[in-house]
Design a protein around this motif. Structure first.
Motif, PDB file in Angstrom:
ATOM      1  N   PHE A  65       1.140  -6.252  -9.583  1.00  0.00           N
ATOM      2  CA  PHE A  65       1.641  -6.970  -8.427  1.00  0.00           C
ATOM      3  C   PHE A  65       1.019  -6.423  -7.139  1.00  0.00           C
ATOM      4  O   PHE A  65       0.612  -7.188  -6.258  1.00  0.00           O
ATOM      5  N   VAL A  66       0.917  -5.094  -7.026  1.00  0.00           N
ATOM      6  CA  VAL A  66       0.329  -4.464  -5.844  1.00  0.00           C
ATOM      7  C   VAL A  66      -1.143  -4.825  -5.726  1.00  0.00           C
ATOM      8  O   VAL A  66      -1.644  -5.118  -4.633  1.00  0.00           O
ATOM      9  N   ASP A  67      -1.865  -4.825  -6.858  1.00  0.00           N
ATOM     10  CA  ASP A  67      -3.282  -5.185  -6.834  1.00  0.00           C
ATOM     11  C   ASP A  67      -3.481  -6.633  -6.427  1.00  0.00           C
ATOM     12  O   ASP A  67      -4.427  -6.967  -5.693  1.00  0.00           O
ATOM     13  N   GLU A  68      -2.619  -7.517  -6.890  1.00  0.00           N
ATOM     14  CA  GLU A  68      -2.744  -8.926  -6.530  1.00  0.00           C
ATOM     15  C   GLU A  68      -2.521  -9.136  -5.042  1.00  0.00           C
ATOM     16  O   GLU A  68      -3.203  -9.954  -4.405  1.00  0.00           O
ATOM     17  N   ILE A  69      -1.582  -8.405  -4.483  1.00  0.00           N
ATOM     18  CA  ILE A  69      -1.348  -8.505  -3.040  1.00  0.00           C
ATOM     19  C   ILE A  69      -2.586  -8.043  -2.275  1.00  0.00           C
ATOM     20  O   ILE A  69      -3.003  -8.657  -1.281  1.00  0.00           O
ATOM     21  N   PHE A 106       0.830  -1.210   0.000  1.00  0.00           N
ATOM     22  CA  PHE A 106       0.000   0.000   0.000  1.00  0.00           C
ATOM     23  C   PHE A 106       0.862   1.258   0.000  1.00  0.00           C
ATOM     24  O   PHE A 106       0.598   2.219  -0.739  1.00  0.00           O
ATOM     25  N   ILE A 107       1.907   1.262   0.810  1.00  0.00           N
ATOM     26  CA  ILE A 107       2.795   2.438   0.882  1.00  0.00           C
ATOM     27  C   ILE A 107       3.545   2.619  -0.427  1.00  0.00           C
ATOM     28  O   ILE A 107       3.641   3.732  -0.962  1.00  0.00           O
ATOM     29  N   LEU A 108       4.088   1.531  -0.975  1.00  0.00           N
ATOM     30  CA  LEU A 108       4.826   1.631  -2.233  1.00  0.00           C
ATOM     31  C   LEU A 108       3.902   2.002  -3.389  1.00  0.00           C
ATOM     32  O   LEU A 108       4.341   2.636  -4.360  1.00  0.00           O
ATOM     33  N   ILE A 113       6.896   3.594  -8.759  1.00  0.00           N
ATOM     34  CA  ILE A 113       6.804   2.192  -8.363  1.00  0.00           C
ATOM     35  C   ILE A 113       5.485   1.582  -8.801  1.00  0.00           C
ATOM     36  O   ILE A 113       5.428   0.461  -9.311  1.00  0.00           O
ATOM     37  N   SER A 114       4.395   2.325  -8.606  1.00  0.00           N
ATOM     38  CA  SER A 114       3.083   1.788  -8.959  1.00  0.00           C
ATOM     39  C   SER A 114       2.948   1.570 -10.459  1.00  0.00           C
ATOM     40  O   SER A 114       2.210   0.682 -10.899  1.00  0.00           O
TER      41      SER A 114
END
Length: 355
Positions: free
Chosen positions: A62-66, A47-49, A55-56
């Protein structure tokens, strides 16, 4: 079918033990603590990254999958907790017990950690709900469930909530007085910095907390005088909550050493003891009521007054306990063996009644 009926309660009990009680000899419980804590850290880090555009842009998928994986796991854990909590005597009722469990602080934190995600998925206008993303940080509070130190701090704050509320109330009163004084002292010379009392409260908060950003400050002699006084008062006043929490933390640590947290077996044993005591009191009351009724019917004329009837009923009660050989009543009698004392008391009271 019998095995199925036996396996389901066992599974419910085992899940509740794993999710709610962390013991060193339970490997599954320790594994649950480790994996959930790791998942919380990974999710909050993603969430922070994700707030960084560079980065996003590269790791958006990858962030959405997490996020999806974390919410799925946290949702499953939440419903497992609600489903299995009825094995705890405190939440034994299948409906009201689960509602009581859902109102506990840790369960509320677990719900708030997953609810914003489903709200954003369900509602079409997601742009107006983007602020709900901040509730993802509440998942950090899930670590309280797996940290004894954090649980101790939470209990300390709850135990000292009355003192903390009084301190906050005193701070609010002082802030209102200070902001009002500074408004009348500085508004003429600094109409932009102190245009109103609510605007002056920003200066009051900065001064009371001794932060001192320096963006707003008094320039008149009376304003400087009150500003200096308020700064000294703020040092002592804002130290009070820290002292209160530290005192509560020390008390909770001492209490925890004296009374370790109960396991599920200990809670069940405690509940059985309460039920046994309640049953014993009810049986004693019913037996005594019957003895009193018989004493009034059979011996009322001989006894002559209410106190004598009560004494005779007590003798009848103790004799009944002796004749029926009820150890729970005999043990509770202050004279130990109820038989000898009963016979002596009976002789004395019969003698008195004859007189």
């Amino acid at each position: 079918m019998k095995n199925h009926r036996e396996f389901l309660p066992y599974l419910q009990r085992r899940i509740y033990e794993i999710l709610e009680f962390s013991t060193d000899d339970d490997r599954l419980s320790l594994l649950d603590d480790l994996l959930v804590s790791l998942l919380v850290i990974v999710d909050v880090t993603a969430f922070i990254l994700g707030t960084s555009h560079s980065i996003s842009a590269n790791l958006k998928l990858f962030v959405d999958e997490i996020e999806i994986f974390s919410v799925t796991c946290f949702t499953l854990l939440y419903f497992l907790q609600i489903w299995s909590c009825t094995v705890d005597p405190r939440y034994a009722d299948p409906v009201w017990g689960r509602l009581r469990y859902a109102q506990t602080p840790l369960a509320i934190i677990d719900l708030m950690a997953i609810l914003p995600f489903y709200l954003m998925v369900a509602l079409p206008d997601r742009s107006s709900l983007e602020f709900l993303e901040i509730f993802r940080l509440l998942r950090l509070l899930k670590l309280i469930r797996y940290s004894e130190a954090l649980q101790t701090i939470l209990r300390a704050v709850e135990a000292k909530k009355d003192e903390l509320i009084m301190t906050i109330f005193a701070v609010i009163i002082l802030l209102i007085f200070a902001s009002t004084i500074m408004f009348f002292a500085e508004s003429r010379d600094q109409p932009i910095a102190f245009p109103s009392i609510p605007a002056a409260m920003w200066w009051g908060v900065v001064t009371l907390t001794t932060v001192g950003y320096g963006d707003i400050y008094p320039v008149t002699p009376i304003g400087k005088f009150f500003g200096a006084v308020l700064a000294f008062v703020g040092i002592g006043l804002f130290a009070l909550p820290a002292g209160i929490i530290a005192s509560g933390f020390s008390e909770e640590v001492h209490k925890r050493k004296q009374h370790p947290p109960l396991s599920l077996e200990a809670l069940e044993h405690q509940e059985k003891e309460r039920e046994a005591i309640a049953r014993y009191v009810n049986e004693s009351a019913d037996l005594m009521r019957l003895c009193l009724q018989i004493a009034e019917e059979k011996l009322g004329d001989v006894a002559g007054d209410r106190n004598r009837v009560f004494e005779l009923a007590k003798i009848l009660f103790l004799n009944t306990v002796d004749r029926l050989n009820l150890p729970q009543f005999n043990d509770s009698h202050p004279d130990g063996d109820g038989k000898g004392s009963t016979e002596e008391a009976q002789k004395d009271n019969v003698k008195d009644s004859r007189e």
